[in-house]
Design a protein around this motif. Structure first.
Motif, short mmCIF file in Angstrom:
data_model
loop_
_atom_site.label_atom_id
_atom_site.label_comp_id
_atom_site.label_asym_id
_atom_site.label_seq_id
_atom_site.Cartn_x
_atom_site.Cartn_y
_atom_site.Cartn_z
N PHE A 85 37.00 27.51 27.77
CA PHE A 85 38.33 27.80 27.57
C PHE A 85 38.99 27.56 28.96
CE2 PHE A 85 42.54 29.90 27.25
CZ PHE A 85 42.92 29.22 26.16
N LEU A 86 38.55 28.22 29.85
CA LEU A 86 39.08 28.05 31.26
C LEU A 86 38.71 26.81 32.08
CD1 LEU A 86 38.95 31.68 32.43
CD2 LEU A 86 41.21 30.57 31.37
N GLY A 87 37.56 26.28 31.59
CA GLY A 87 36.98 25.19 32.38
C GLY A 87 36.35 25.58 33.53
N VAL A 88 35.59 26.71 33.74
CA VAL A 88 34.99 27.28 34.96
C VAL A 88 33.50 27.47 34.70
CG1 VAL A 88 37.34 28.05 36.08
CG2 VAL A 88 35.81 29.53 34.49
N LYS A 89 32.95 27.74 35.61
CA LYS A 89 31.24 28.20 35.20
C LYS A 89 31.43 29.97 34.87
CE LYS A 89 29.40 25.15 38.64
NZ LYS A 89 28.34 24.89 39.56
N ILE A 90 30.31 30.06 34.13
CA ILE A 90 30.36 31.58 33.64
C ILE A 90 30.28 32.51 34.78
CG2 ILE A 90 27.93 31.41 33.34
CD1 ILE A 90 28.35 33.10 30.68
N GLU A 91 29.58 32.08 35.83
CA GLU A 91 29.47 33.15 37.05
C GLU A 91 31.27 33.37 37.47
OE1 GLU A 91 27.78 30.09 36.84
OE2 GLU A 91 25.85 31.20 36.41
N ARG A 92 31.70 32.60 37.50
CA ARG A 92 33.36 32.83 37.72
C ARG A 92 33.90 33.64 36.72
NH1 ARG A 92 37.65 29.61 40.40
NH2 ARG A 92 39.34 31.30 40.46
N VAL A 93 33.64 33.59 35.41
CA VAL A 93 34.35 34.55 34.46
C VAL A 93 33.97 36.07 34.79
CG1 VAL A 93 34.17 35.21 32.12
CG2 VAL A 93 34.40 32.84 32.68
N LYS A 94 32.28 36.04 35.16
CA LYS A 94 31.85 37.36 35.38
C LYS A 94 32.44 38.07 36.64
CE LYS A 94 27.60 36.44 32.76
NZ LYS A 94 26.09 36.39 32.58
N ARG A 95 32.63 36.94 37.61
CA ARG A 95 33.34 37.70 38.86
C ARG A 95 34.79 38.03 38.57
NH1 ARG A 95 35.74 34.32 43.17
NH2 ARG A 95 34.38 32.59 41.99
N LEU A 96 35.71 37.34 37.82
CA LEU A 96 36.92 37.82 37.31
C LEU A 96 36.85 39.11 36.59
CD1 LEU A 96 38.12 34.21 36.06
CD2 LEU A 96 38.99 35.58 38.19
N ALA A 97 35.78 39.29 35.85
CA ALA A 97 35.93 40.69 35.06
C ALA A 97 35.46 41.68 36.15
CB ALA A 97 34.58 40.51 34.18
N ARG A 98 34.49 41.45 36.95
CA ARG A 98 34.06 42.38 38.16
C ARG A 98 35.34 42.80 39.11
NH1 ARG A 98 29.66 39.41 39.24
NH2 ARG A 98 30.57 38.54 41.08
N GLU A 99 36.20 41.94 39.36
CA GLU A 99 37.34 42.17 40.23
C GLU A 99 38.65 42.47 39.43
OE1 GLU A 99 37.83 38.12 42.18
OE2 GLU A 99 36.13 38.60 43.43
N SER A 100 38.60 42.84 37.92
CA SER A 100 39.43 43.15 37.40
C SER A 100 40.41 42.37 36.84
CB SER A 100 39.87 44.65 37.70
OG SER A 100 38.85 45.45 37.67
N LEU A 101 40.34 40.97 37.21
CA LEU A 101 41.33 40.08 36.72
C LEU A 101 41.44 39.70 35.45
CD1 LEU A 101 40.77 37.98 40.16
CD2 LEU A 101 42.71 39.41 39.55
#
Length: 60
Positions: free
Chosen positions: A12-28
């Protein structure tokens, strides 16, 4: 509540899954629950709001 997997959010965001996991870790992006494998699950409205905000700020 409509939940999305990390893979669906990445698509949906057009990014890699690693980026999504990082956004979650960083509470974004805040995970609402976890799937059977322990991967985060995100509420669709939260993901849509994040995408809108990120676009306003100049991109994801």
């Amino acid at each position: 509540m409509d939940l999305m997997t990390s893979e669906q959010v990445a698509e949906f965001l057009g990014v890699k899954i690693e980026r999504v996991k990082r956004l979650a870790r960083e509470s974004l992006l805040i995970a609402k629950s976890q799937d059977d494998n322990g991967d985060p699950m995100f509420e669709k409205t939260d993901v849509e709001k994040y995408k809108e905000l990120a676009q306003r700020l100049g991109g994801i």
